[in-house]
Design an enzyme around this catalytic site. Sequence first.
Site, PDB file in Angstrom:
ATOM      1  N   ARG A 189      96.704  61.525  -0.336  1.00  0.00           N
ATOM      2  CA  ARG A 189      96.117  62.844  -0.113  1.00  0.00           C
ATOM      3  C   ARG A 189      96.967  63.665   0.851  1.00  0.00           C
ATOM      4  O   ARG A 189      97.201  64.867   0.639  1.00  0.00           O
ATOM      5  CB  ARG A 189      94.686  62.683   0.401  1.00  0.00           C
ATOM      6  CG  ARG A 189      93.799  61.922  -0.583  1.00  0.00           C
ATOM      7  CD  ARG A 189      92.522  61.383   0.038  1.00  0.00           C
ATOM      8  NE  ARG A 189      91.541  62.446   0.248  1.00  0.00           N
ATOM      9  CZ  ARG A 189      90.291  62.222   0.638  1.00  0.00           C
ATOM     10  NH1 ARG A 189      89.886  60.976   0.873  1.00  0.00           N
ATOM     11  NH2 ARG A 189      89.450  63.220   0.804  1.00  0.00           N
ATOM     12  N   LEU A 203      89.403  51.450  -0.763  1.00  0.00           N
ATOM     13  CA  LEU A 203      89.637  52.781  -1.320  1.00  0.00           C
ATOM     14  C   LEU A 203      88.775  53.764  -0.538  1.00  0.00           C
ATOM     15  O   LEU A 203      87.683  53.418  -0.092  1.00  0.00           O
ATOM     16  CB  LEU A 203      89.259  52.840  -2.805  1.00  0.00           C
ATOM     17  CG  LEU A 203      90.116  52.056  -3.805  1.00  0.00           C
ATOM     18  CD1 LEU A 203      89.517  52.183  -5.198  1.00  0.00           C
ATOM     19  CD2 LEU A 203      91.555  52.539  -3.797  1.00  0.00           C
ATOM     20  N   ASP A 204      89.250  54.993  -0.392  1.00  0.00           N
ATOM     21  CA  ASP A 204      88.428  56.029   0.220  1.00  0.00           C
ATOM     22  C   ASP A 204      87.126  56.187  -0.553  1.00  0.00           C
ATOM     23  O   ASP A 204      87.078  55.968  -1.772  1.00  0.00           O
ATOM     24  CB  ASP A 204      89.165  57.378   0.219  1.00  0.00           C
ATOM     25  CG  ASP A 204      90.373  57.384   1.131  1.00  0.00           C
ATOM     26  OD1 ASP A 204      90.486  56.489   1.986  1.00  0.00           O
ATOM     27  OD2 ASP A 204      91.197  58.310   0.981  1.00  0.00           O
ATOM     28  N   MET A 205      86.098  56.609   0.132  1.00  0.00           N
ATOM     29  CA  MET A 205      84.803  56.823  -0.517  1.00  0.00           C
ATOM     30  C   MET A 205      84.926  57.753  -1.729  1.00  0.00           C
ATOM     31  O   MET A 205      84.311  57.524  -2.774  1.00  0.00           O
ATOM     32  CB  MET A 205      83.809  57.413   0.497  1.00  0.00           C
ATOM     33  CG  MET A 205      82.439  57.705  -0.059  1.00  0.00           C
ATOM     34  SD  MET A 205      81.327  58.327   1.238  1.00  0.00           S
ATOM     35  CE  MET A 205      79.821  58.592   0.303  1.00  0.00           C
TER      36      MET A 205
END
Length: 226
Positions: free
Chosen positions: A172, A66-68
């Site tokens: 996103r 997962l993205d930060m």
Amino acid sequence: MKNHPADHDAESACSAIEPRYADHTLLVLDKPSGLLAVPGRGVDKQDCLAARVQARYPDALVVHRLDMATSGLMVMARGAAAQRELSKAFAARAVTKRYIAVVAGRLDVPSEEWGIIDMPIVADWPRRPLRIVDRIHGKPSLTRWRVLGVDETGAGTRVELEPVTGRSHQLRVHLRELGHPILGDALYAPPDVQARAGRLLLHAWSLRFAHPLTGDALAFESPAPF
């Protein structure tokens, strides 16, 4: 539609990560926003979910990320054999992941229950790690989405998202391309939309897959903290 601040995420990122589920084959974790999934480049980017989990479970191996800035459910394998089987399941799109997000503006309900975003994505090499939609050179990227609610002012829409493919920053980028960037998105939202939330309002709330050893159906849920 409820839109609560999630100040506790920063505190969660400083604490130990307790598995939501653990057996001899896999672990299911709930990653807080602000914590890397895997180590980054540089000594200041070594603290991450994988490192914290491996301190307690030395055989834990990364399967996906997962993205930060994104919070929510992640699975890690215990041992190389389990990692291979789970990786195959992800590659075969046999793992269902769903996210909750809050986006800018009023997003109209699709004609069917679920809408489809079909926009190929490629790395924006001059501005890495950013991604862009490129219909000639991009890799196929598909996202299912549906509206859960619109706030009273119409300034934000709560949506559920299901990435069919797994491109970096896919959700996103796709929502930005629709003209509805995610609130708090420091990479893809304009400054006024970034400023409307203290974090990226994107959370991996549901994870469904077959157990790689037993074949049993597993389903996990984590309510969005916003």
